[in-house]
Design a protein around this motif. Sequence first.
Motif, short mmCIF file in Angstrom:
data_model
loop_
_atom_site.label_atom_id
_atom_site.label_comp_id
_atom_site.label_asym_id
_atom_site.label_seq_id
_atom_site.Cartn_x
_atom_site.Cartn_y
_atom_site.Cartn_z
N GLY A 112 -6.73 -4.16 2.47
CA GLY A 112 -6.52 -2.73 2.33
C GLY A 112 -7.08 -2.19 1.04
N VAL B 215 0.87 4.24 -2.84
CA VAL B 215 0.60 5.65 -2.54
C VAL B 215 1.73 6.52 -3.07
CG1 VAL B 215 0.38 7.34 -0.67
CG2 VAL B 215 -0.94 5.20 -0.59
N GLU C 276 0.83 -1.20 0.00
CA GLU C 276 0.00 0.00 0.00
C GLU C 276 0.87 1.25 0.00
OE1 GLU C 276 -3.37 0.09 2.78
OE2 GLU C 276 -3.06 -2.07 3.00
N CYS D 237 -4.21 10.41 -2.44
CA CYS D 237 -4.67 9.07 -2.07
C CYS D 237 -5.17 9.02 -0.64
CB CYS D 237 -3.53 8.06 -2.23
SG CYS D 237 -2.88 7.95 -3.90
N VAL E 72 -6.89 1.56 -1.34
CA VAL E 72 -6.37 2.91 -1.53
C VAL E 72 -7.15 3.53 -2.68
CG1 VAL E 72 -4.37 4.28 -2.22
CG2 VAL E 72 -4.05 2.31 -0.70
N LYS F 157 -6.08 5.93 2.32
CA LYS F 157 -5.98 4.51 2.66
C LYS F 157 -7.12 4.10 3.58
CE LYS F 157 -1.96 3.00 3.93
NZ LYS F 157 -0.62 2.82 4.48
N GLU F 158 -7.55 2.85 3.43
CA GLU F 158 -8.61 2.30 4.27
C GLU F 158 -8.24 0.85 4.61
OE1 GLU F 158 -13.01 0.66 3.24
OE2 GLU F 158 -12.58 2.70 2.54
N THR F 159 -8.28 0.51 5.89
CA THR F 159 -8.04 -0.87 6.31
C THR F 159 -9.34 -1.64 6.19
OG1 THR F 159 -6.33 -0.13 7.82
CG2 THR F 159 -7.23 -2.33 8.20
#
Length: 177
Positions: free
Chosen positions: A51, A30, A26, A40, A53, A42-44
């Motif tokens: 993940g 990015v 990730e 960008c 992005v 990010k998300e878990t």
Amino acid sequence: MAEADREQWGYVPFEHVGPLRFGMSEAEAVVAMEAAGFTCEKETRQGHITGKVTCRRPTARGMEPDVTAYFVDHLDAKGLTCLTVDGRGGPQVTWEGVKLIGRVPSQLTAEFLACVEERDLGFGISAQGDVFPVDQGFIPATQRAGDAVVTRAMFANPEGWAFTVGDCIPEEAWDVR
């Protein structure tokens, strides 16, 4: 978006789409996208896709991100496994000389059929009825652009954790309209 305003990306099946390489982390994704002028987020996530992005050009006005990247951390597979490119504002991605993004669906289908015949490749039909060349690591789809419908694409590499390209594509990616 006008074709001349789109970033121009190449695609090598199961290797890379523009600056994004399958298997990259990730953080690497990015950095690559920000170097290309995108912002960008990010998300878990939970489950096989760990993940996500989302990337937008600063001038983007649409609801959908220009590029969405999905990451996996499953057994021997780690890193970028799937990415989608928006049909309205995403980069133009070219495969074997065929432009995949922002096209009239019937024109893209005609080019695919000519290309698979010329190269002796097989073709499939997605659940939404879109024609695509098999074993090339991507599935085209469509989305609305005002009163028109344009093409977008979903790219994936199932190596190490999934059986097919379609298995790598999260349900939310199929639902973009």
